[in-house]
Design a protein around this motif. Structure first.
Motif, PDB file in Angstrom:
ATOM      1  N   ARG A  80      -8.354   7.830   5.052  1.00  0.00           N
ATOM      2  CA  ARG A  80      -6.892   7.782   4.951  1.00  0.00           C
ATOM      3  C   ARG A  80      -6.479   6.545   4.140  1.00  0.00           C
ATOM      4  N   ARG A  81      -5.294   6.587   3.607  1.00  0.00           N
ATOM      5  CA  ARG A  81      -4.800   5.434   2.842  1.00  0.00           C
ATOM      6  C   ARG A  81      -4.195   4.409   3.796  1.00  0.00           C
ATOM      7  N   PRO A  82      -4.573   3.157   3.656  1.00  0.00           N
ATOM      8  CA  PRO A  82      -3.940   2.119   4.477  1.00  0.00           C
ATOM      9  C   PRO A  82      -2.467   1.962   4.091  1.00  0.00           C
ATOM     10  N   GLU A  83      -1.774   1.127   4.842  1.00  0.00           N
ATOM     11  CA  GLU A  83      -0.384   0.770   4.498  1.00  0.00           C
ATOM     12  C   GLU A  83      -0.337   0.300   3.045  1.00  0.00           C
ATOM     13  N   PRO A  84       0.799   0.525   2.360  1.00  0.00           N
ATOM     14  CA  PRO A  84       0.899   0.107   0.956  1.00  0.00           C
ATOM     15  C   PRO A  84       0.535  -1.358   0.709  1.00  0.00           C
ATOM     16  N   CYS A  85       0.861  -2.241   1.648  1.00  0.00           N
ATOM     17  CA  CYS A  85       0.552  -3.658   1.448  1.00  0.00           C
ATOM     18  C   CYS A  85      -0.942  -3.915   1.374  1.00  0.00           C
ATOM     19  N   MET A 108      -4.647 -12.347   2.563  1.00  0.00           N
ATOM     20  CA  MET A 108      -3.704 -13.205   3.277  1.00  0.00           C
ATOM     21  C   MET A 108      -2.263 -12.805   2.965  1.00  0.00           C
ATOM     22  N   ASN A 109      -2.010 -12.469   1.719  1.00  0.00           N
ATOM     23  CA  ASN A 109      -0.665 -12.063   1.330  1.00  0.00           C
ATOM     24  C   ASN A 109      -0.232 -10.820   2.109  1.00  0.00           C
ATOM     25  N   ALA A 110      -1.087  -9.797   2.140  1.00  0.00           N
ATOM     26  CA  ALA A 110      -0.758  -8.562   2.856  1.00  0.00           C
ATOM     27  C   ALA A 110      -0.563  -8.826   4.342  1.00  0.00           C
ATOM     28  N   HIS A 111      -1.454  -9.608   4.908  1.00  0.00           N
ATOM     29  CA  HIS A 111      -1.453  -9.796   6.357  1.00  0.00           C
ATOM     30  C   HIS A 111      -0.313 -10.703   6.812  1.00  0.00           C
ATOM     31  N   ILE A 112      -0.046 -11.757   6.038  1.00  0.00           N
ATOM     32  CA  ILE A 112       0.990 -12.701   6.455  1.00  0.00           C
ATOM     33  C   ILE A 112       2.385 -12.188   6.132  1.00  0.00           C
ATOM     34  N   GLU A 113       2.594 -11.742   4.899  1.00  0.00           N
ATOM     35  CA  GLU A 113       3.962 -11.418   4.494  1.00  0.00           C
ATOM     36  C   GLU A 113       4.449 -10.071   5.025  1.00  0.00           C
ATOM     37  N   HIS A 114       3.513  -9.152   5.358  1.00  0.00           N
ATOM     38  CA  HIS A 114       3.939  -7.878   5.939  1.00  0.00           C
ATOM     39  C   HIS A 114       3.583  -7.768   7.411  1.00  0.00           C
ATOM     40  N   ASP A 203      13.562   0.674   9.526  1.00  0.00           N
ATOM     41  CA  ASP A 203      12.419   1.363   8.930  1.00  0.00           C
ATOM     42  C   ASP A 203      12.428   1.261   7.408  1.00  0.00           C
ATOM     43  N   ALA A 204      13.635   1.343   6.806  1.00  0.00           N
ATOM     44  CA  ALA A 204      13.735   1.264   5.345  1.00  0.00           C
ATOM     45  C   ALA A 204      13.327  -0.121   4.851  1.00  0.00           C
ATOM     46  N   VAL A 205      13.770  -1.166   5.543  1.00  0.00           N
ATOM     47  CA  VAL A 205      13.433  -2.527   5.130  1.00  0.00           C
ATOM     48  C   VAL A 205      11.942  -2.785   5.331  1.00  0.00           C
ATOM     49  N   ALA A 206      11.378  -2.338   6.458  1.00  0.00           N
ATOM     50  CA  ALA A 206       9.950  -2.535   6.707  1.00  0.00           C
ATOM     51  C   ALA A 206       9.101  -1.807   5.670  1.00  0.00           C
ATOM     52  N   ASP A 207       9.510  -0.600   5.291  1.00  0.00           N
ATOM     53  CA  ASP A 207       8.768   0.159   4.281  1.00  0.00           C
ATOM     54  C   ASP A 207       8.865  -0.532   2.916  1.00  0.00           C
ATOM     55  N   ALA A 208      10.052  -1.002   2.570  1.00  0.00           N
ATOM     56  CA  ALA A 208      10.216  -1.706   1.296  1.00  0.00           C
ATOM     57  C   ALA A 208       9.389  -2.989   1.276  1.00  0.00           C
ATOM     58  N   LEU A 209       9.311  -3.659   2.421  1.00  0.00           N
ATOM     59  CA  LEU A 209       8.512  -4.883   2.511  1.00  0.00           C
ATOM     60  C   LEU A 209       7.045  -4.582   2.253  1.00  0.00           C
ATOM     61  N   SER A 210       6.535  -3.516   2.852  1.00  0.00           N
ATOM     62  CA  SER A 210       5.129  -3.166   2.650  1.00  0.00           C
ATOM     63  C   SER A 210       4.832  -2.896   1.180  1.00  0.00           C
ATOM     64  N   HIS A 211       5.705  -2.172   0.515  1.00  0.00           N
ATOM     65  CA  HIS A 211       5.490  -1.858  -0.900  1.00  0.00           C
ATOM     66  C   HIS A 211       5.607  -3.111  -1.784  1.00  0.00           C
ATOM     67  N   SER A 212       6.594  -3.968  -1.512  1.00  0.00           N
ATOM     68  CA  SER A 212       6.767  -5.156  -2.356  1.00  0.00           C
ATOM     69  C   SER A 212       5.612  -6.138  -2.159  1.00  0.00           C
ATOM     70  N   VAL A 213       5.141  -6.276  -0.927  1.00  0.00           N
ATOM     71  CA  VAL A 213       3.992  -7.139  -0.671  1.00  0.00           C
ATOM     72  C   VAL A 213       2.756  -6.566  -1.361  1.00  0.00           C
ATOM     73  N   GLY A 214       2.614  -5.249  -1.350  1.00  0.00           N
ATOM     74  CA  GLY A 214       1.503  -4.618  -2.046  1.00  0.00           C
ATOM     75  C   GLY A 214       1.513  -4.900  -3.539  1.00  0.00           C
ATOM     76  N   MET A 215       2.700  -4.948  -4.132  1.00  0.00           N
ATOM     77  CA  MET A 215       2.788  -5.247  -5.566  1.00  0.00           C
ATOM     78  C   MET A 215       2.296  -6.661  -5.862  1.00  0.00           C
ATOM     79  N   VAL A 216       2.645  -7.614  -4.989  1.00  0.00           N
ATOM     80  CA  VAL A 216       2.171  -8.989  -5.187  1.00  0.00           C
ATOM     81  C   VAL A 216       0.650  -9.054  -5.043  1.00  0.00           C
ATOM     82  N   SER A 217       0.115  -8.348  -4.039  1.00  0.00           N
ATOM     83  CA  SER A 217      -1.339  -8.347  -3.860  1.00  0.00           C
ATOM     84  C   SER A 217      -2.043  -7.760  -5.077  1.00  0.00           C
ATOM     85  N   ARG A 218      -1.472  -6.711  -5.637  1.00  0.00           N
ATOM     86  CA  ARG A 218      -2.085  -6.105  -6.818  1.00  0.00           C
ATOM     87  C   ARG A 218      -2.071  -7.089  -7.994  1.00  0.00           C
ATOM     88  N   ALA A 219      -0.997  -7.853  -8.122  1.00  0.00           N
ATOM     89  CA  ALA A 219      -0.937  -8.864  -9.182  1.00  0.00           C
ATOM     90  C   ALA A 219      -1.972  -9.963  -8.944  1.00  0.00           C
TER      91      ALA A 219
END
Length: 228
Positions: A80-85, A108-114, A203-219
């Motif tokens: 399964r796919r983990p959370e976006p972060c 650390m970014n995924a775990h701390i910021e999300h 739920d909308a803010v938490a979902d947006a947070l997971s995606h935005s944190v994921g973008m930073v991790s990818r960078a």
């Protein structure tokens, strides 16, 4: 998840130690797991000392926090796919050109910021606390995290003979720090706590947070040799 369903901190340490033993050391998830295991052992050592104001609440937070990472591990292992972060770390864990320090910081970014703000809120709900009641111990954990981050950077940064790699590496990892991440996580705690009775907005803010944190991790996991 109720208090009785949470693993103990000792059980969390056992699970992460088993993960470390079963993964090759060059695996990106293994790099983060080793660092996180060090942090968790430091927190565990302080639970029996006169360090935290509310060691029971901190133990609950530490366990609930770790479960979010372990859920990502279990999701990946089951196909399964983990959370976006978490997706960048698991998807890029064996990508050529990514330095181990990048994996440590992306995790650390995924775990701390999300995960951390959501874990704080879970502890508040389980124990009937307000976020501010956990704030002092939250800041004490900051000191432990900062110590480990410094150790990880010192251990993993290239030496003088690796300057061709060091320049782009410093550019990538220099934009992230544990202090800023913990400050951002606490701001997310307060924002989400204010939305806790408006579930669609929460739920909308938490979902947006997971995606935005994921973008930073990818960078943070940009390959240093230009390969994808």
């Amino acid at each position: 998840m109720t208090i009785s369903q949470l693993p103990t901190v000792d059980q969390v340490i056992e699970r992460m130690a088993a993960l470390s033993a079963g993964l090759p050391p060059t695996d990106g998830v293994a790099v983060f797991n080793a660092m996180y295991l060090t942090v968790t052992r430091l927190v565990r050592a302080q639970l029996d000392a006169v360090y935290f104001d509310d060691p029971a609440a901190l133990a609950d937070l530490d366990s609930g926090f770790a479960v979010r990472y372990l859920d990502a591990v279990d999701a990946d292992r089951s196909g399964r796919r983990p959370e976006p972060c978490w997706r960048p770390l698991f998807e890029l864990r064996a990508t050529p050109g990514i330095h181990p320090l990048q994996y440590a910081l992306a995790g650390m970014n995924a775990h701390i910021e999300h995960d951390l703000p959501l874990a704080v809120l879970d502890t508040c709900r389980r124990l009937g606390r307000e976020p501010e009641q956990l704030a002092a111990d939250y800041r004490r954990v900051n000191d432990l995290l900062a110590r480990v981050e410094d150790e990880v950077r010192d251990a993993l940064l290239p030496g003088p003979d690796d300057l061709p790699v060091a320049d782009p590496l410093m550019h990538v990892v220099g934009v992230w720090s544990v202090d800023r991440a913990r400050d951002a996580a606490w701001a997310s705690v307060l924002a989400l706590w204010g939305l806790r009775r408006v579930r669609p907005a929460y739920d909308a803010v938490a979902d947006a947070l997971s995606h935005s944190v994921g973008m930073v991790s990818r960078a943070l996991l940009t390959p240093l040799d230009g390969k994808v």
